[in-house]
Design a protein around this motif. Structure first.
Motif, PDB file in Angstrom:
ATOM      1  N   THR A 122       0.835  -1.204   0.000  1.00 52.12           N
ATOM      2  CA  THR A 122       0.000   0.000   0.000  1.00 52.12           C
ATOM      3  C   THR A 122       0.868   1.251   0.000  1.00 52.12           C
ATOM      4  O   THR A 122       0.634   2.185  -0.774  1.00 52.12           O
ATOM      5  N   ASN A 125       2.677   1.905  -3.317  1.00 47.91           N
ATOM      6  CA  ASN A 125       1.795   2.327  -4.407  1.00 47.91           C
ATOM      7  C   ASN A 125       1.033   3.616  -4.127  1.00 47.91           C
ATOM      8  O   ASN A 125       0.262   4.063  -4.962  1.00 47.91           O
ATOM      9  N   ASP A 126       1.250   4.223  -2.972  1.00 46.31           N
ATOM     10  CA  ASP A 126       0.536   5.438  -2.586  1.00 46.31           C
ATOM     11  C   ASP A 126       1.418   6.655  -2.866  1.00 46.31           C
ATOM     12  O   ASP A 126       2.468   6.831  -2.238  1.00 46.31           O
ATOM     13  N   LYS A 128       1.135   9.651  -2.005  1.00 39.64           N
ATOM     14  CA  LYS A 128       1.302  10.561  -0.863  1.00 39.64           C
ATOM     15  C   LYS A 128       2.606  10.297  -0.108  1.00 39.64           C
ATOM     16  O   LYS A 128       3.174  11.210   0.467  1.00 39.64           O
TER      17      LYS A 128
END
Length: 170
Positions: A122, A125-126, A128
């Motif tokens: 996660t 792939n984020d 932010k």
């Protein structure tokens, strides 16, 4: 803490294309966080710098758990309270980057769980997080005597973590 190296400890990918160097002071702080957690899992984030050619990162800070984190004997959910402010401050004042996550498996193996893998996928792939290849540091065992630290590299769009091999600098 039974043994903490005075020299820098390094971990490298199998192909030796990327490494991570741990500042001894940061490693001692990581173990202090694990000691204070006792029999509960705990964790935080790793901050540091990349080499000029981006072939390695140097970790010089492992934060403790944010106050809104959730701890259990076999589970840890890192909170977010105050982290964005800390990361921004360290970037502005010292040009430190968010490098990844760390956590402690009390009296257990430093192998990543399915939850660890899912969380790192996660993060990778984020957008932010702004780090497509975050590091995962897991302390296992007893931080007061026999402990181990394993380091893993996560990649965007990959289902597995790459274990990194330890090597001590001289």
């Amino acid at each position: 803490m039974d043994w903490v190296p005075i020299e820098q400890v390094q971990y490298w990918t199998t192909d030796k294309k990327f490494g991570v160097k741990l500042n001894p002071k940061a490693l001692r702080e990581l173990l202090r966080h694990a000691q204070s957690a006792g029999t509960l899992e705990t964790g935080g984030i790793a901050m540091g710098r990349y080499s000029e050619c981006h072939t390695y990162a140097t970790v010089d800070l492992f934060t403790g758990p944010p106050p809104d984190s959730q701890h259990g004997p076999m589970t840890f959910l890192r909170g977010t309270s105050g982290l964005q402010r800390l990361v921004a401050k360290l970037w502005r004042s010292e040009r430190r980057y968010y490098l990844g996550e760390w956590h402690y498996h009390p009296h257990a193996s430093a192998q990543p769980s399915g939850t660890d893998l899912s969380q790192m996928k996660t993060i990778a792939n984020d957008e932010k997080y702004a780090t497509p290849e975050p590091l995962l540091f897991i302390v296992g065992g007893d931080p007061n005597s026999e402990w181990e630290l394993r380091v893993y590299l996560a990649f965007r769009n990959r289902d597995q973590l790459e274990p990194m091999n330890q090597r001590t600098s001289g």
